[in-house]
Scaffold this active site. Structure first.
Site, PDB file in Angstrom:
ATOM      1  N   LYS A 144      -2.476  -6.753  11.937  1.00 20.31           N
ATOM      2  CA  LYS A 144      -1.171  -7.331  12.164  1.00 20.31           C
ATOM      3  C   LYS A 144      -1.050  -7.278  13.786  1.00 20.31           C
ATOM      4  O   LYS A 144      -0.096  -8.262  14.313  1.00 20.31           O
ATOM      5  CB  LYS A 144      -0.109  -6.409  11.321  1.00 20.31           C
ATOM      6  CG  LYS A 144      -0.215  -6.678   9.914  1.00 20.31           C
ATOM      7  CD  LYS A 144       0.328  -5.553   9.213  1.00 20.31           C
ATOM      8  CE  LYS A 144      -0.026  -5.638   7.544  1.00 20.31           C
ATOM      9  NZ  LYS A 144       0.151  -4.529   6.635  1.00 20.31           N
ATOM     10  N   LYS A 162      -6.945   9.725  10.638  1.00 17.48           N
ATOM     11  CA  LYS A 162      -6.336   8.773  11.434  1.00 17.48           C
ATOM     12  C   LYS A 162      -6.252   8.995  12.586  1.00 17.48           C
ATOM     13  O   LYS A 162      -5.749   8.338  13.757  1.00 17.48           O
ATOM     14  CB  LYS A 162      -5.077   7.912  10.730  1.00 17.48           C
ATOM     15  CG  LYS A 162      -5.262   7.442   9.437  1.00 17.48           C
ATOM     16  CD  LYS A 162      -3.988   6.964   8.948  1.00 17.48           C
ATOM     17  CE  LYS A 162      -4.162   6.433   7.457  1.00 17.48           C
ATOM     18  NZ  LYS A 162      -4.757   4.853   7.262  1.00 17.48           N
ATOM     19  N   LYS A 213       1.109   4.061  11.124  1.00 17.55           N
ATOM     20  CA  LYS A 213       0.292   3.903   9.823  1.00 17.55           C
ATOM     21  C   LYS A 213       0.799   5.381   9.179  1.00 17.55           C
ATOM     22  O   LYS A 213       1.236   6.421   9.730  1.00 17.55           O
ATOM     23  CB  LYS A 213      -0.960   4.124   9.864  1.00 17.55           C
ATOM     24  CG  LYS A 213      -1.456   4.869  11.266  1.00 17.55           C
ATOM     25  CD  LYS A 213      -3.065   4.962  11.737  1.00 17.55           C
ATOM     26  CE  LYS A 213      -3.138   3.536  12.543  1.00 17.55           C
ATOM     27  NZ  LYS A 213      -4.130   2.471  12.079  1.00 17.55           N
ATOM     28  N   ARG A 214       0.271   5.689   7.683  1.00 19.18           N
ATOM     29  CA  ARG A 214       0.408   6.961   7.331  1.00 19.18           C
ATOM     30  C   ARG A 214      -0.170   7.826   8.186  1.00 19.18           C
ATOM     31  O   ARG A 214      -0.957   7.981   8.889  1.00 19.18           O
ATOM     32  CB  ARG A 214      -0.203   6.926   5.850  1.00 19.18           C
ATOM     33  CG  ARG A 214       0.560   6.173   5.000  1.00 19.18           C
ATOM     34  CD  ARG A 214       1.907   6.892   4.576  1.00 19.18           C
ATOM     35  NE  ARG A 214       1.836   8.011   3.753  1.00 19.18           N
ATOM     36  CZ  ARG A 214       1.927   8.237   2.371  1.00 19.18           C
ATOM     37  NH1 ARG A 214       2.328   7.044   1.826  1.00 19.18           N
ATOM     38  NH2 ARG A 214       1.978   9.332   1.835  1.00 19.18           N
ATOM     39  N   HIS A 228     -11.006   1.325  -2.074  1.00 15.20           N
ATOM     40  CA  HIS A 228     -10.202   1.582  -0.821  1.00 15.20           C
ATOM     41  C   HIS A 228     -10.602   2.776   0.103  1.00 15.20           C
ATOM     42  O   HIS A 228     -10.015   2.794   0.924  1.00 15.20           O
ATOM     43  CB  HIS A 228      -8.597   1.461  -0.996  1.00 15.20           C
ATOM     44  CG  HIS A 228      -8.256  -0.002  -1.809  1.00 15.20           C
ATOM     45  ND1 HIS A 228      -8.038  -0.890  -1.022  1.00 15.20           N
ATOM     46  CD2 HIS A 228      -8.419  -0.304  -2.946  1.00 15.20           C
ATOM     47  CE1 HIS A 228      -7.428  -1.983  -1.612  1.00 15.20           C
ATOM     48  NE2 HIS A 228      -7.918  -1.664  -2.925  1.00 15.20           N
ATOM     49  N   THR A 281      -5.267  -2.370   7.993  1.00 17.20           N
ATOM     50  CA  THR A 281      -4.765  -3.846   7.995  1.00 17.20           C
ATOM     51  C   THR A 281      -3.592  -3.961   9.113  1.00 17.20           C
ATOM     52  O   THR A 281      -3.423  -5.237   9.593  1.00 17.20           O
ATOM     53  CB  THR A 281      -4.229  -4.375   6.770  1.00 17.20           C
ATOM     54  OG1 THR A 281      -3.428  -3.107   5.945  1.00 17.20           O
ATOM     55  CG2 THR A 281      -5.015  -4.850   5.794  1.00 17.20           C
TER      56      THR A 281
HETATM   57  C1  26V Z   1      -4.779   7.251  -3.587  1.00 17.52           C
HETATM   58  C2  26V Z   1      -4.468   7.907  -4.205  1.00 17.52           C
HETATM   59  C3  26V Z   1      -4.878   8.985  -4.780  1.00 17.52           C
HETATM   60  C4  26V Z   1      -4.524   9.900  -5.622  1.00 17.52           C
HETATM   61  C5  26V Z   1      -3.012  10.024  -5.933  1.00 17.52           C
HETATM   62  C6  26V Z   1      -2.130   8.643  -5.622  1.00 17.52           C
HETATM   63  C7  26V Z   1      -2.821   7.676  -4.715  1.00 17.52           C
HETATM   64  C8  26V Z   1      -2.226   6.638  -4.611  1.00 17.52           C
HETATM   65  C9  26V Z   1      -2.886   5.627  -3.418  1.00 17.52           C
HETATM   66  C10 26V Z   1      -4.271   5.851  -3.303  1.00 17.52           C
HETATM   67  C11 26V Z   1      -4.820   4.708  -2.390  1.00 17.52           C
HETATM   68  C12 26V Z   1      -5.176   5.372  -1.131  1.00 17.52           C
HETATM   69  C13 26V Z   1      -6.266   4.270  -0.565  1.00 17.52           C
HETATM   70  C14 26V Z   1      -5.577   3.276   0.421  1.00 17.52           C
HETATM   71  O1  26V Z   1      -4.413   3.110   0.633  1.00 17.52           O
HETATM   72  N1  26V Z   1      -6.664   2.801   0.999  1.00 17.52           N
HETATM   73  C15 26V Z   1      -6.229   1.922   2.251  1.00 17.52           C
HETATM   74  O2  26V Z   1      -6.673   0.747   1.731  1.00 17.52           O
HETATM   75  C16 26V Z   1      -6.356  -0.347   2.783  1.00 17.52           C
HETATM   76  C17 26V Z   1      -6.431  -1.548   1.968  1.00 17.52           C
HETATM   77  O3  26V Z   1      -7.705  -1.920   1.531  1.00 17.52           O
HETATM   78  C18 26V Z   1      -7.348  -0.251   3.804  1.00 17.52           C
HETATM   79  O4  26V Z   1      -6.900  -1.101   4.839  1.00 17.52           O
HETATM   80  C19 26V Z   1      -7.270   1.330   4.430  1.00 17.52           C
HETATM   81  O5  26V Z   1      -8.244   1.470   5.397  1.00 17.52           O
HETATM   82  C20 26V Z   1      -7.514   2.141   3.268  1.00 17.52           C
HETATM   83  O6  26V Z   1      -7.020   3.615   3.880  1.00 17.52           O
END
Ligand code: 26V
Length: 830
Positions: free
Chosen positions: A671, A565, A559-560, A368, A667
């Site tokens: 939406k 971003k 968004k976050r 992701h 995403t």
């Molecule tokens: C990463 C990490 C890194 C370590 C600590 C905890 C933690 C928790 C969550 C994440 C995931 C971040 C990645 C994420 O949310 N990516 C997003 O995924 C979406 C679904 O595929 C995508 O639409 C977004 O572009 C992407 O930023």
């Protein structure tokens, strides 16, 4: 919310008509909730409604599970540290197809459905895109009749609640279980032991083979909680199983024997901390021990559960890849690869090669993010302490893998160092993405450009080794929640023209295309948007005390909060507009309301600073009498699934402005477009595919593309050049530097100025600024032509069919999982 246009799919069933619902609600209030109708509160009625709804899911849920069992079908297990579910009440009612009857029953009892719905606490067991994607995928798997199970963690505290105090984000714990979760079924008998720490002893078995025993471990129990996942207009109700940590029964023996009762209970507490809280940081891998333990905790319990289910009907493990597909949602559950090897080799005595062949055919992994700081690596010493046997297994996997690489590329030591599962840093670190890449048969990116960049950058070496392994599955969203539930008026308008087939086959929205040329339809479409805007404006007035002009352009970025971003780029534009109004107060300025929403990771200083600057700018702009209602800036606190459902239907302009090459997919972009917002965006993530679908003439693309970004970085980006050459930009930056928006503390936002100038402007805001502002000018030109704007908005909706999560899930099922739908028998009439 007005009543939904869908036919009452369930009217022919007992208890599903309005009278049946009403009887059920009255009974549940008394006999499940234990309340007298005379004293019942809104909360009592919410829990009553939930009880009545969930009761109606149970038979289909059980019949679905039975049908999978009978068919002995291949099942897919979606392992995810995050499920961002939001609210469930109306989702279930709508998916059951009995919203009108339910609404009538509630209203006939003299209750306010809108108020009751709002009582429900969001299930916010996720950070953002990745967690919400998992939730959309569960909805799609159930809707398609696929035997899909979600596995995750039942965090006691989900994503923090964001409050804004003096312009700053303050985090509050999300105590979502305080009043009880009516959707979950605790399964105290579904309990597995999970081991940590300890040491590995080697021994020779009866055949003289070297075997391994993991001993002297600290143990925690995982207890299951099940939540039914109903599909839309189908008999299928799937299951999401979340694990909670419980102390083992003998946790206390040692201390009890010493008579240290208090110490014993303290330790119990400690092991139950494992599932206490969701980590709210989605950018930087902090390498925290508790997080690694959470990962292994839920992976170990899930694998035990999956193999228990498999072993009920199968001998040996040769059929495992024909019966089980396991999808790893990012690398967070990637330890499952080593765990399955441990179970097969240590537990069941399989040969390594045999076990490895099975393991690789079972697992697949979704990436992701390309951002290096988000790629998980664990310090070897930590890993060795927490999971000593798994470290050995990872070393063995690595050894064999590097041997294979050497065979194919003799002498290429640099290659070995690059692809190794172990990073040769100090201390050494385990690279979870490499483990996943080696241990899976398929690895996918989440948008075409993202997948291509995976092949060219972070996984280039692996792509050369296995050119068929990396595949693309572009993300999608569930139209049930994101159009039908969130925007019922638009859903009804669409149904009136093309029927309701689009809810299960979103490509049918294509049939709206000719209506873009139909003035009456545009009118009706515009009226729906206007009503949504008015509702949002009222909520903003009520909650934040800001009066926004409902006739202004609603410009939305939700968004976050992340530097990549580029919420700051949006803000630079806002300040530019402000300066233009101040410079020409009597000019003809289009009225605009710029809406922000999003959470910053608690430890992400710059993201929090950006929130503060947004609020400071809002304070100045919103109170400047010269501006009047031509420009308003609103930061909506605590952006979550439910606020998204309120904001998105009211949006007209969707801000998708990440630096090209940084947003994997997005995403929210889908939406917003599905709800009739036009996109202003970069050629990044799924924006590119949205442009391909809606047509370049119906989207506002600006800025550098990935090649431009690469070239500029190679040549060296000089933010000062832009500062010197662009007077408007310079003025904006100087205002930030000099404290125009924080006169009581002029240096407050200096760090932002510095990041964009001396800091090198790593996300290239200044390089894209001029083109962004020009594109925004074109946005205003088109917006002034209401018919033209509406025409484009209708075409956007009509052409979003590809972005249904149903399409994504069909691709996963076909290309990666090889699973087929199973149709449960229609439930026998009572
Ligand atoms: C990463 C990490 C890194 C370590 C600590 C905890 C933690 C928790 C969550 C994440 C995931 C971040 C990645 C994420 O949310 N990516 C997003 O995924 C979406 C679904 O595929 C995508 O639409 C977004 O572009 C992407 O930023």
């Amino acid at each position: 919310m007005a009543s939904n246009p869908l036919t009452d799919l369930e009217l022919d069933r007992p208890g599903m008509d309005a009278a049946g619902w009403r009887r059920s609600l009255s009974n549940h209030l008394v006999y499940s909730i234990g309340k007298d109708p005379l004293t019942a509160t809104q909360r009592d009625w919410f829990y009553t409604a939930a009880a009545a709804v969930r009761e109606r899911l149970i038979e289909r849920w059980m019949e679905t599970m039975r049908s999978y069992y009978r068919a002995d079908t291949k099942r897919v297990y979606y392992l995810s540290m995050e499920f961002l579910m939001g609210r469930t009440l109306m989702n279930s009612v709508l998916n059951m197809g009995c919203e009108p009857a339910f609404r009538t029953a509630v209203e006939n009892l003299g209750l306010d459905l809108a108020a009751i719905r709002e009582i429900e606490h969001d299930a916010a067991l996720g950070n953002g895109g990745l967690g919400r994607l998992a939730a959309c995928f569960l909805d799609s798997m159930a809707t398609l009749g696929l035997p899909g199970y979600g596995y995750g963690i039942r965090y006691e505290y989900g994503m923090f609640t964001q409050k804004i105090e003096n312009g700053c984000q303050v985090e509050h714990p999300d105590n979502w279980l305080r009043y009880g979760n009516p959707w979950e079924f605790p399964r105290p008998e579904v309990l597995y032991q999970v081991k940590f720490h300890g040491r590995v002893v080697e021994y020779a078995d009866a055949e003289g083979r070297l075997r391994h025993h993991w001993v002297d471990t600290d143990d925690v129990m995982a207890m299951a909680y099940d939540t039914p996942i109903p599909g839309y207009a189908t008999e299928t109700v799937n299951n999401m199983r979340l694990w909670a940590a419980k102390a083992t029964r003998d946790f206390d023996l040692g201390y009890f024997n010493e008579g240290n009762y208090i110490k014993a209970v303290e330790e119990k507490n400690e092991s139950e901390n494992l599932s206490k809280v969701l980590y709210p940081d989605d950018t930087t891998e902090m390498g925290r021990e508790l997080r690694l333990k959470q990962q292994y905790f839920f992976v170990s319990a899930s694998l035990q559960d999956i193999l228990f289910r498999y072993a009920k009907h199968h001998e040996g493990f040769d059929a495992l890849p024909d019966k089980v597909a396991i999808q790893l949602n990012d690398t967070h559950p990637a330890i499952a690869i080593a765990e399955l090897m441990r179970i097969l080799v240590d537990g069941h005595g399989l040969d390594w090669d045999h076990a490895w062949d099975i393991t690789r055919r079972v697992f697949s992994y979704t990436n992701h993010t390309l951002m290096p700081e988000a790629l998980e690596t664990w310090p070897v010493p930590l890993f060795e302490r927490v999971l000593p046997r798994h470290l050995q297994i990872i070393y063995e996997i690595n050894h064999r893998f590097l041997r294979e690489v050497t065979h194919r590329h003799p002498g290429d030591h640099a290659l070995l160092r690059r692809v190794s599962l172990i990073e040769e840093s100090s201390p050494k670190r385990v690279r979870m993405a490499h483990l996943a890449m080696v241990g899976c048969h398929k690895v996918n990116g989440v948008a075409a450009i993202h997948t291509e960049l995976m092949r060219q950058t972070i996984f280039a070496d692996f792509h050369r080794l296995w050119p068929d392994k990396i595949v693309n599955v572009t993300n999608g969203i569930t139209p049930r929640r994101w159009l039908n539930q969130a925007n019922p008026d638009l859903a009804r308008l669409i149904c009136a023209r093309i029927g309701n087939g689009w809810l299960k086959d979103l490509e049918q929205l294509k049939r709206l295309e000719p209506l873009a040329e139909d003035a009456a339809f545009r009118q009706a479409f515009g009226a729906v948007k206007q009503a949504n805007k008015r509702r949002l404006a009222e909520a903003i007035a009520q909650r934040l005390g800001i009066a926004v002009n409902p006739d202004s352009l609603f410009d939305v970025q939700v968004k976050r909060i992340h530097e990549y971003k580029r919420q700051l780029l949006n803000l630079l534009h806002v300040i530019t507009l402000y300066n233009r109004i101040r410079a020409h107060p009597s000019g003809d300025h289009l009225a605009r309301t710029v809406i922000f929403g999003g959470k910053a990771a608690p430890g992400y200083r710059m993201a929090k600073q950006i929130i503060r600057l947004i609020n400071d700018v809002a304070d100045v702009v919103n109170h400047d009498p010269l501006v009047a209602d031509r420009l308003k800036v609103v930061f909506i606190p605590n952006y979550d699934v439910s606020t998204a459902q309120d904001i998105i239907p009211a949006a007209e302009l969707s801000e998708q402005i990440s630096t090209a090459g940084t947003e994997a997919s997005g995403t929210g972009n889908m939406k917003l477009a599905l709800n009739g917002a036009l996109t202003i965006g970069t050629l990044d993530g799924a924006n590119i595919e949205i442009r391909n679908e809606v047509g370049a003439e119906n989207i506002f693309i600006f800025g550098l593309d990935t090649e431009g970004v690469t070239a500029l970085r190679a040549a060296g980006h000089d933010p000062w050049w832009h500062y010197r050459e662009n007077a408007e930009l310079r003025q904006v930056l100087d205002m930030i530097r000099d404290g125009f928006f924080s006169p009581e503390e002029p240096a407050r936002h200096r760090v932002i100025f510095d990041a964009l100038t001396t800091g090198g402007d790593p996300f290239l805001l200044l390089a894209d600024y001029a083109d962004y502002v020009a594109r925004q000018q074109e946005v205003e030109r088109v917006y002034r032509n209401r018919d033209e704007w509406l025409r484009r908005a209708v075409l956007n909706v009509a052409r979003m069919g590809r972005f249904s999560a149903d399409r994504s899930i069909r691709e996963y099922a076909e290309v990666i999982w090889n699973v087929k739908p199973v149709r449960p028998r229609r439930r026998p009439r009572r």
